[in-house]
Write a protein that holds these residues in place. Structure first.
Motif, PDB file in Angstrom:
ATOM      1  N   LEU A 253       0.813  -1.213   0.000  1.00  0.00           N
ATOM      2  CA  LEU A 253       0.000   0.000   0.000  1.00  0.00           C
ATOM      3  C   LEU A 253       0.851   1.270   0.000  1.00  0.00           C
ATOM      4  CD1 LEU A 253      -2.894   1.153   0.142  1.00  0.00           C
ATOM      5  CD2 LEU A 253      -2.741   0.996   2.635  1.00  0.00           C
ATOM      6  N   ILE A 254       2.077   1.175   0.520  1.00  0.00           N
ATOM      7  CA  ILE A 254       2.889   2.388   0.708  1.00  0.00           C
ATOM      8  C   ILE A 254       4.240   2.307  -0.001  1.00  0.00           C
ATOM      9  CG2 ILE A 254       1.817   2.948   2.921  1.00  0.00           C
ATOM     10  CD1 ILE A 254       4.303   1.685   4.264  1.00  0.00           C
ATOM     11  N   ARG A 255       4.434   1.301  -0.795  1.00  0.00           N
ATOM     12  CA  ARG A 255       5.745   1.054  -1.406  1.00  0.00           C
ATOM     13  C   ARG A 255       6.284   2.296  -2.131  1.00  0.00           C
ATOM     14  NH1 ARG A 255       8.372  -3.743  -2.823  1.00  0.00           N
ATOM     15  NH2 ARG A 255       9.833  -3.518  -4.555  1.00  0.00           N
ATOM     16  N   ASP A 256       5.472   2.908  -2.974  1.00  0.00           N
ATOM     17  CA  ASP A 256       5.928   4.066  -3.743  1.00  0.00           C
ATOM     18  C   ASP A 256       6.216   5.270  -2.843  1.00  0.00           C
ATOM     19  OD1 ASP A 256       3.220   4.203  -3.146  1.00  0.00           O
ATOM     20  OD2 ASP A 256       2.715   5.367  -4.933  1.00  0.00           O
ATOM     21  N   LEU A 257       5.476   5.389  -1.744  1.00  0.00           N
ATOM     22  CA  LEU A 257       5.679   6.508  -0.823  1.00  0.00           C
ATOM     23  C   LEU A 257       6.970   6.350  -0.026  1.00  0.00           C
ATOM     24  CD1 LEU A 257       2.015   6.845   0.501  1.00  0.00           C
ATOM     25  CD2 LEU A 257       3.126   8.164  -1.323  1.00  0.00           C
ATOM     26  N   LEU A 258       7.377   5.105   0.221  1.00  0.00           N
ATOM     27  CA  LEU A 258       8.654   4.858   0.892  1.00  0.00           C
ATOM     28  C   LEU A 258       9.815   5.199  -0.037  1.00  0.00           C
ATOM     29  CD1 LEU A 258       7.870   1.424   2.603  1.00  0.00           C
ATOM     30  CD2 LEU A 258       7.998   3.659   3.725  1.00  0.00           C
ATOM     31  N   VAL A 259       9.692   4.815  -1.292  1.00  0.00           N
ATOM     32  CA  VAL A 259      10.770   5.076  -2.256  1.00  0.00           C
ATOM     33  C   VAL A 259      10.912   6.575  -2.513  1.00  0.00           C
ATOM     34  CG1 VAL A 259      11.511   4.718  -4.646  1.00  0.00           C
ATOM     35  CG2 VAL A 259      10.557   2.804  -3.336  1.00  0.00           C
ATOM     36  N   SER A 260       9.780   7.297  -2.550  1.00  0.00           N
ATOM     37  CA  SER A 260       9.831   8.740  -2.791  1.00  0.00           C
ATOM     38  C   SER A 260      10.288   9.517  -1.560  1.00  0.00           C
ATOM     39  CB  SER A 260       8.451   9.241  -3.222  1.00  0.00           C
ATOM     40  OG  SER A 260       7.540   9.200  -2.122  1.00  0.00           O
ATOM     41  N   GLY A 261      10.245   8.881  -0.388  1.00  0.00           N
ATOM     42  CA  GLY A 261      10.616   9.570   0.845  1.00  0.00           C
ATOM     43  C   GLY A 261       9.463  10.288   1.502  1.00  0.00           C
ATOM     44  N   GLU A 262       8.260  10.181   0.944  1.00  0.00           N
ATOM     45  CA  GLU A 262       7.110  10.847   1.547  1.00  0.00           C
ATOM     46  C   GLU A 262       6.732  10.204   2.877  1.00  0.00           C
ATOM     47  OE1 GLU A 262       2.534  12.176   0.384  1.00  0.00           O
ATOM     48  OE2 GLU A 262       3.915  11.479  -1.171  1.00  0.00           O
ATOM     49  N   LEU A 263       7.005   8.909   3.010  1.00  0.00           N
ATOM     50  CA  LEU A 263       6.869   8.209   4.284  1.00  0.00           C
ATOM     51  C   LEU A 263       8.197   7.544   4.627  1.00  0.00           C
ATOM     52  CD1 LEU A 263       3.380   6.455   4.009  1.00  0.00           C
ATOM     53  CD2 LEU A 263       3.947   8.524   5.292  1.00  0.00           C
ATOM     54  N   GLU A 264       8.439   7.362   5.916  1.00  0.00           N
ATOM     55  CA  GLU A 264       9.668   6.717   6.373  1.00  0.00           C
ATOM     56  C   GLU A 264       9.326   5.513   7.239  1.00  0.00           C
ATOM     57  OE1 GLU A 264      12.422   9.364   8.205  1.00  0.00           O
ATOM     58  OE2 GLU A 264      12.370  10.827   6.551  1.00  0.00           O
ATOM     59  N   VAL A 265      10.162   4.492   7.149  1.00  0.00           N
ATOM     60  CA  VAL A 265       9.975   3.298   7.961  1.00  0.00           C
ATOM     61  C   VAL A 265      10.312   3.627   9.411  1.00  0.00           C
ATOM     62  CG1 VAL A 265      10.629   0.893   8.311  1.00  0.00           C
ATOM     63  CG2 VAL A 265      10.627   1.864   5.995  1.00  0.00           C
ATOM     64  N   VAL A 266       9.454   3.198  10.319  1.00  0.00           N
ATOM     65  CA  VAL A 266       9.698   3.329  11.756  1.00  0.00           C
ATOM     66  C   VAL A 266      10.064   1.949  12.292  1.00  0.00           C
ATOM     67  CG1 VAL A 266       8.613   3.831  13.984  1.00  0.00           C
ATOM     68  CG2 VAL A 266       8.140   5.290  11.999  1.00  0.00           C
ATOM     69  N   LEU A 267      11.106   1.875  13.107  1.00  0.00           N
ATOM     70  CA  LEU A 267      11.616   0.589  13.609  1.00  0.00           C
ATOM     71  C   LEU A 267      11.884  -0.361  12.436  1.00  0.00           C
ATOM     72  CD1 LEU A 267       9.227   0.104  16.695  1.00  0.00           C
ATOM     73  CD2 LEU A 267      11.580   0.974  16.692  1.00  0.00           C
ATOM     74  N   PRO A 268      12.835  -0.019  11.560  1.00  0.00           N
ATOM     75  CA  PRO A 268      13.043  -0.772  10.318  1.00  0.00           C
ATOM     76  C   PRO A 268      13.469  -2.221  10.515  1.00  0.00           C
ATOM     77  CG  PRO A 268      14.797   0.846  10.674  1.00  0.00           C
ATOM     78  CD  PRO A 268      13.729   1.150  11.666  1.00  0.00           C
ATOM     79  N   ASP A 269      13.956  -2.571  11.676  1.00  0.00           N
ATOM     80  CA  ASP A 269      14.359  -3.955  11.910  1.00  0.00           C
ATOM     81  C   ASP A 269      13.187  -4.841  12.326  1.00  0.00           C
ATOM     82  OD1 ASP A 269      17.018  -3.430  11.290  1.00  0.00           O
ATOM     83  OD2 ASP A 269      17.471  -2.791  13.344  1.00  0.00           O
ATOM     84  N   TYR A 270      12.000  -4.262  12.435  1.00  0.00           N
ATOM     85  CA  TYR A 270      10.825  -5.017  12.889  1.00  0.00           C
ATOM     86  C   TYR A 270       9.789  -5.135  11.765  1.00  0.00           C
ATOM     87  CZ  TYR A 270      12.388  -4.714  17.752  1.00  0.00           C
ATOM     88  OH  TYR A 270      13.089  -4.837  18.922  1.00  0.00           O
ATOM     89  N   ARG A 271       9.078  -6.245  11.794  1.00  0.00           N
ATOM     90  CA  ARG A 271       7.895  -6.436  10.954  1.00  0.00           C
ATOM     91  C   ARG A 271       6.720  -6.726  11.897  1.00  0.00           C
ATOM     92  NH1 ARG A 271      11.056  -4.576   8.412  1.00  0.00           N
ATOM     93  NH2 ARG A 271      12.001  -5.167   6.431  1.00  0.00           N
ATOM     94  N   LEU A 272       5.515  -6.506  11.395  1.00  0.00           N
ATOM     95  CA  LEU A 272       4.334  -6.758  12.207  1.00  0.00           C
ATOM     96  C   LEU A 272       3.663  -8.050  11.781  1.00  0.00           C
ATOM     97  CD1 LEU A 272       4.503  -3.378  12.042  1.00  0.00           C
ATOM     98  CD2 LEU A 272       2.556  -3.711  13.562  1.00  0.00           C
ATOM     99  N   GLU A 273       3.277  -8.847  12.757  1.00  0.00           N
ATOM    100  CA  GLU A 273       2.519 -10.056  12.477  1.00  0.00           C
ATOM    101  C   GLU A 273       1.037  -9.719  12.558  1.00  0.00           C
ATOM    102  OE1 GLU A 273       3.743 -13.131  15.109  1.00  0.00           O
ATOM    103  OE2 GLU A 273       5.680 -13.426  14.120  1.00  0.00           O
ATOM    104  N   ASN A 274       0.315 -10.036  11.495  1.00  0.00           N
ATOM    105  CA  ASN A 274      -1.096  -9.679  11.413  1.00  0.00           C
ATOM    106  C   ASN A 274      -1.873 -10.865  10.861  1.00  0.00           C
ATOM    107  OD1 ASN A 274      -3.653  -8.597  10.675  1.00  0.00           O
ATOM    108  ND2 ASN A 274      -2.764  -6.554  10.528  1.00  0.00           N
ATOM    109  N   ALA A 275      -2.697 -11.474  11.716  1.00  0.00           N
ATOM    110  CA  ALA A 275      -3.436 -12.660  11.295  1.00  0.00           C
ATOM    111  C   ALA A 275      -4.448 -12.347  10.196  1.00  0.00           C
ATOM    112  CB  ALA A 275      -4.158 -13.282  12.498  1.00  0.00           C
ATOM    113  N   LEU A 276      -4.931 -11.114  10.145  1.00  0.00           N
ATOM    114  CA  LEU A 276      -5.931 -10.752   9.131  1.00  0.00           C
ATOM    115  C   LEU A 276      -5.331 -10.718   7.730  1.00  0.00           C
ATOM    116  CD1 LEU A 276      -8.002  -7.896  10.780  1.00  0.00           C
ATOM    117  CD2 LEU A 276      -8.801 -10.176  10.190  1.00  0.00           C
TER     118      LEU A 276
END
Length: 325
Positions: A253-276
């Motif tokens: 959902l945010i891939r292009d925004l990360l590459v453009s720098g409009e959004l930044e990864v927070v806690l880049p060493d972590y991923r979220l587990e989401n059962a949904l």
């Protein structure tokens, strides 16, 4: 008494089988007769002959209702599968020397479809102009048989045992925020630091309100708090882009925004587990669509363009992480 073989010889079994399936699906002899463009009496004779040949009743009949007997339920289930296999075989043979053509029905989640499938519709139909594409976007999983779908793109684990699934990508989720928010409030260094931040929460009636963060060494679970929660991911995305706080998103959902720098990864060493949302993005199709030319070219077209979309781009492509290399 005529022999069983004599009875079989006088019965068009396939025609009678198709008639029974349509009677059950439409709920009456008359409705099936209208669809098949024959007299109701013709339909009735087919079913009577079929029951006589099998030696068991298949349907309970009344003035306003038709129901399967126990034997009828068994026969109907097998008949549906056999007819689908036969129709698919006829379709595959007919398509061997022909360009992909005819109706092709695809379903996918709403946000995913808008972001990734909408730009692919025109290029696909330019390659295969004889195809009539029917694209349905919904966040509620469809019954592929009842809906007549040829291909289903979905996130999360396979939800029907009778589907063939083809993984497209991992489906990773991360925390992110706008540079303006991080400049104003600081950058969290550990999951515990999130308690000092405005966390924007996605709500789902079947979802877990907690964030489960993992870095491969264990899972840290926190209950985020902030001044906004919503059941609409794209609303949360817009407010995150505006600098309101930190939110969880799937990378696609945010891939292009990360590459453009409009959004930044927070806690880049972590991923979220989401059962949904699960861990994979899949394409799924019914076994009887396996050899369909038009389904095959659609699968191949989508796989070439969507592979890896749910995975974090290389750090060298992300402005916020490039300096760490």
């Amino acid at each position: 008494m005529p022999s069983k073989n004599a009875k079989e010889a006088g019965l068009d079994h396939l025609s009678a089988m198709r008639a029974l399936v349509r009677i059950v699906e439409l709920g009456s002899f008359s409705a099936a007769a209208r669809e098949l463009k024959v007299a109701t009496s013709t339909i009735a004779r087919k079913i009577t002959a079929l029951e006589a040949m099998l030696g068991v009743p298949l349907l309970h009949r009344s003035t306003h209702h038709v129901a399967l007997t126990e034997a009828g339920s068994l026969y109907h289930a097998r008949a549906v599968s056999m007819i689908a296999d036969l129709d698919d075989t006829l379709r595959v043979v007919a398509e061997l020397d022909a360009a992909p053509s005819g109706p092709l029905k695809l379903t996918a989640p709403v946000a995913f479809g808008r972001r990734y499938l909408a730009p692919l519709v025109a290029p696909f139909l330019e390659l295969y102009p004889a195809v009539q594409l029917d694209l349905r976007l919904t966040d509620n999983h469809n019954d592929m048989v009842m809906g007549g779908f040829d291909l289903d793109i979905h996130e999360g684990e396979n939800y029907l045992d009778n589907l063939i699934v083809q993984p497209i990508s991992r489906n990773d989720s991360i925390l992110c925020a706008a540079p303006s928010y991080l400049a104003r409030r600081g950058r969290p260094r550990t999951p515990a630091d999130l308690a000092q931040h405005n966390c924007l929460r996605y709500l789902h009636p079947e979802g877990d309100p907690r964030w489960h963060l993992t870095n491969g060494e264990g899972v840290k679970s926190i209950l985020p708090s902030g001044n906004l929660q919503s059941d609409h991911s794209e609303l949360l995305l817009e407010t995150t882009r505006a600098g309101l706080g930190i939110a969880e998103f799937e990378i696609w959902l945010i891939r292009d925004l990360l590459v453009s720098g409009e959004l930044e990864v927070v806690l880049p060493d972590y991923r979220l587990e989401n059962a949904l949302t699960g861990r994979q993005i899949y394409m799924a199709y019914l076994p009887n669509r396996r050899f369909s030319t038009k389904v095959r070219v659609l699968r191949e077209f989508m796989a070439q363009r969507l592979t890896g979309i749910g995975e974090l781009p290389d750090r060298s492509l992300l402005p916020c992480l490039a300096d760490e290399l």
